[in-house]
Motif scaffolding. Structure first.
Motif, short mmCIF file in Angstrom:
data_model
loop_
_atom_site.label_atom_id
_atom_site.label_comp_id
_atom_site.label_asym_id
_atom_site.label_seq_id
_atom_site.Cartn_x
_atom_site.Cartn_y
_atom_site.Cartn_z
N LYS A 79 46.83 11.43 0.12
CA LYS A 79 46.53 12.01 1.43
C LYS A 79 45.67 11.07 2.27
CE LYS A 79 44.39 16.05 3.62
NZ LYS A 79 43.64 17.31 3.39
N GLU A 80 44.64 10.49 1.63
CA GLU A 80 43.76 9.56 2.34
C GLU A 80 44.52 8.32 2.80
OE1 GLU A 80 39.34 10.26 0.38
OE2 GLU A 80 40.85 9.14 -0.74
N LEU A 81 45.43 7.86 1.95
CA LEU A 81 46.21 6.67 2.30
C LEU A 81 47.08 6.94 3.53
CD1 LEU A 81 46.38 3.85 1.06
CD2 LEU A 81 48.44 4.58 -0.15
N ILE A 82 47.70 8.11 3.55
CA ILE A 82 48.53 8.50 4.71
C ILE A 82 47.66 8.64 5.95
CG2 ILE A 82 49.98 10.34 5.67
CD1 ILE A 82 50.95 10.86 2.78
N ASN A 83 46.45 9.17 5.75
CA ASN A 83 45.54 9.39 6.88
C ASN A 83 45.02 8.09 7.50
OD1 ASN A 83 45.75 12.15 6.71
ND2 ASN A 83 43.88 12.42 5.50
N GLN A 84 45.29 6.97 6.85
CA GLN A 84 44.80 5.69 7.38
C GLN A 84 45.76 5.07 8.40
OE1 GLN A 84 41.78 4.51 6.93
NE2 GLN A 84 41.35 6.28 5.64
N TRP A 85 46.67 5.86 8.96
CA TRP A 85 47.61 5.31 9.94
C TRP A 85 46.88 4.76 11.16
CZ3 TRP A 85 48.00 7.13 14.93
CH2 TRP A 85 47.44 8.39 15.19
N LYS A 86 45.77 5.39 11.53
CA LYS A 86 45.00 4.89 12.66
C LYS A 86 44.44 3.50 12.35
CE LYS A 86 43.45 9.31 14.64
NZ LYS A 86 42.27 10.13 15.00
N THR A 87 43.98 3.33 11.12
CA THR A 87 43.46 2.03 10.71
C THR A 87 44.52 0.95 10.86
OG1 THR A 87 41.93 3.03 9.13
CG2 THR A 87 42.52 0.73 8.76
N ILE A 88 45.73 1.27 10.43
CA ILE A 88 46.83 0.30 10.51
C ILE A 88 47.13 -0.07 11.96
CG2 ILE A 88 49.28 -0.07 10.02
CD1 ILE A 88 48.88 1.76 7.54
N VAL A 89 47.17 0.94 12.82
CA VAL A 89 47.46 0.69 14.24
C VAL A 89 46.35 -0.17 14.86
CG1 VAL A 89 47.72 1.77 16.51
CG2 VAL A 89 48.82 2.80 14.51
N ILE A 90 45.10 0.16 14.56
CA ILE A 90 43.97 -0.60 15.12
C ILE A 90 43.99 -2.03 14.60
CG2 ILE A 90 41.45 -0.81 15.11
CD1 ILE A 90 41.37 2.29 15.06
N THR A 91 44.26 -2.18 13.31
CA THR A 91 44.30 -3.52 12.72
C THR A 91 45.39 -4.37 13.36
OG1 THR A 91 43.54 -2.60 10.61
CG2 THR A 91 44.55 -4.78 10.55
N LEU A 92 46.55 -3.79 13.55
CA LEU A 92 47.65 -4.52 14.19
C LEU A 92 47.30 -4.87 15.63
CD1 LEU A 92 50.75 -2.55 12.82
CD2 LEU A 92 49.91 -4.79 12.10
N SER A 93 46.58 -3.97 16.30
CA SER A 93 46.18 -4.26 17.69
C SER A 93 45.18 -5.41 17.73
CB SER A 93 45.57 -3.01 18.33
OG SER A 93 44.29 -2.72 17.80
N GLY A 94 44.29 -5.46 16.74
CA GLY A 94 43.34 -6.57 16.67
C GLY A 94 44.04 -7.90 16.49
N ILE A 95 45.05 -7.91 15.63
CA ILE A 95 45.83 -9.13 15.42
C ILE A 95 46.59 -9.50 16.69
CG2 ILE A 95 47.80 -10.10 14.15
CD1 ILE A 95 46.85 -8.45 11.73
N ALA A 96 47.12 -8.48 17.36
CA ALA A 96 47.80 -8.74 18.64
C ALA A 96 46.83 -9.36 19.64
CB ALA A 96 48.37 -7.43 19.20
N GLY A 97 45.58 -8.90 19.62
CA GLY A 97 44.57 -9.46 20.51
C GLY A 97 44.33 -10.94 20.24
N ILE A 98 44.30 -11.31 18.97
CA ILE A 98 44.14 -12.73 18.62
C ILE A 98 45.30 -13.54 19.17
CG2 ILE A 98 44.19 -14.36 16.69
CD1 ILE A 98 42.65 -12.37 15.03
N VAL A 99 46.51 -13.06 18.91
CA VAL A 99 47.71 -13.80 19.33
C VAL A 99 47.78 -13.92 20.85
CG1 VAL A 99 50.23 -13.80 19.32
CG2 VAL A 99 48.98 -13.11 17.26
N VAL A 100 47.56 -12.81 21.54
CA VAL A 100 47.68 -12.80 23.00
C VAL A 100 46.65 -13.71 23.65
CG1 VAL A 100 47.41 -11.37 25.07
CG2 VAL A 100 48.74 -10.52 23.15
N LEU A 101 45.39 -13.59 23.23
CA LEU A 101 44.35 -14.40 23.88
C LEU A 101 44.51 -15.89 23.57
CD1 LEU A 101 42.63 -12.31 25.38
CD2 LEU A 101 40.63 -13.36 24.30
#
Length: 401
Positions: A79-101
């Motif tokens: 259940k906790e692992l499934i609940n970490q979907w927000k973490t995954i989205v935020i992490t991917l956005s952070g990586i996108a920020g690195i790439v974009v900038l």
């Protein structure tokens, strides 16, 4: 250098890191202190193979990684692992920020080849660094080949202190809410279940086996079975999709714990956790032997520039997405920063921050339930999955330029 001298010197470094972290209440991470001391050691008296001489060659470190990550999986539920979907989205956005900038602002200061080589190591680990280093060599870009390794080696110097600061701010905020009764942590929402699980020394699949047969070796044996299964599944999947066995270790650790094959934290109960962390941390610092003074001098400007621009992009993107998802900017930035170091530094920094914030066991458990799962999940998403995918894409682009 003798084995015991090498081991004693390295233990001294790890202990100094702990002392400074405790003295500064985790404002200065022990991982950061140790990294600095290792660099000084390699530039002065340490032989390049001091970690291996001390008794931690790469094969031992790999074994410890399997055991530790599987053990970490037992801290989470499905259940906790499934609940970490927000973490995954935020992490991917952070990586996108690195790439974009880096592909926009970074291009004002560095050429495209430099950016392409630098991005995957910045968001990942040794595998992505080696892929880009090899790609740069094949393209005849020898200095950029070194840059890929250098960024991998040095990025933690930005990640360690920033993560400590972010987690301390987040921890203080959540502690205030906890003490005022505004926040009920996950571990207390299922209090009865949690207490039962923590009190259980015998996993439920083996509850009919006499307790005298549940030895330390039995725990190591079951841990190794899960780790072995993760390895072979990754091998079986290899012709179709590349999945890191370490990602599977985390997943299978969760499943094994939830199904009753493993107890919670079997490595601690087998009295092997401390040595496993010790060995793995030494192996991580072993990578610093590649950062020679000459290398740093030659590539200092592009390395610092890329890390600063990339981390700023990570902060902006993760903070925005975190706000949209109801996650504080501190926590959002902290989980994104795991891209700069991954496991086990994410676990160690989180744990030492929690211990620095409070000595109350109940409060420590509350903070652990809030901060550790997203930090672990984020570290595996960035370092073991996304970075390798990016390395494959960027190395292909580099070879076609």
């Amino acid at each position: 250098m003798s084995q015991m001298l090498a081991f004693t010197l390295l233990m001294g470094i790890l202990y100094i890191g702990d002392i400074i972290s405790a003295k500064t209440k985790a404002w200065v991470s022990s991982v950061f202190v140790c990294a600095v001391l290792f660099i000084i050691g390699y530039w002065t008296i340490f032989p390049a193979n001091i970690v291996e001489v001390a008794g931690i060659p790469s094969v031992v470190a790999t074994l410890l990684m399997y055991l530790l990550i599987t053990n970490m999986g037992t801290l989470l539920s499905v259940k906790e692992l499934i609940n970490q979907w927000k973490t995954i989205v935020i992490t991917l956005s952070g990586i996108a920020g690195i790439v974009v900038l880096l592909l926009t602002v970074g291009m004002l200061f560095f050429n495209l080849q430099t950016i392409l080589v630098a991005v995957p190591p910045l968001v990942g680990g040794v595998v992505s660094s080696l892929i880009m280093s090899e790609a740069a060599q094949q393209a005849g870009l020898m200095s950029l080949s070194v840059l890929a390794i250098l960024i991998y080696v040095m990025q933690g110097f930005a990640g360690y202190p920033l993560t400590s600061i972010m987690l301390k701010k987040e921890g203080k905020r959540m502690l205030a809410k906890y003490r005022s009764g505004e926040w009920v942590p996950t571990n207390e929402q299922e209090q009865e279940k949690t207490i039962k699980e923590e009190d259980e020394e015998i996993p439920k699949l083996f509850d009919k086996v006499p307790k005298r047969y549940h030895t330390n070796f039995s725990r190591f044996f079951r841990l190794s079975i899960v780790g072995m299964f993760a390895y072979y599944v990754s091998v079986w999947l290899a012709p179709f999709v590349s999945v890191s066995p370490f990602v599977l270790c985390l997943l299978f650790g969760v499943i094994a714990s939830s199904s009753g094959f493993l107890e919670k934290q079997p490595l601690q109960k087998a009295n092997g956790f401390g040595f496993a962390i010790l060995g793995l941390m030494l192996f991580i610092f072993d990578g610093l032997k590649n950062a020679t003074p000459e290398m740093l001098k030659e590539l200092l400007v592009p390395m610092v520039g890329i890390i600063v621009i990339g981390v700023f992009g990570m902060y902006v993107f993760s903070a925005i997405v975190g706000r949209l998802l109801g996650v504080s900017k501190e926590m959002a930035f902290a989980v994104s920063l795991t891209a700069l170091y991954g496991f086990p530094a994410d676990y160690i920094i989180t744990n030492e921050v929690i211990q620095a914030l409070t000595e109350d066991k109940k409060e420590q458990e509350a903070l652990t339930s809030h901060m550790l799962p997203p930090m672990l999940v984020a570290g595996f998403i960035t370092v073991t999955i996304v970075s390798v995918v990016l390395a494959g894409i960027f190395s292909s682009i580099l070879s076609n330029l």
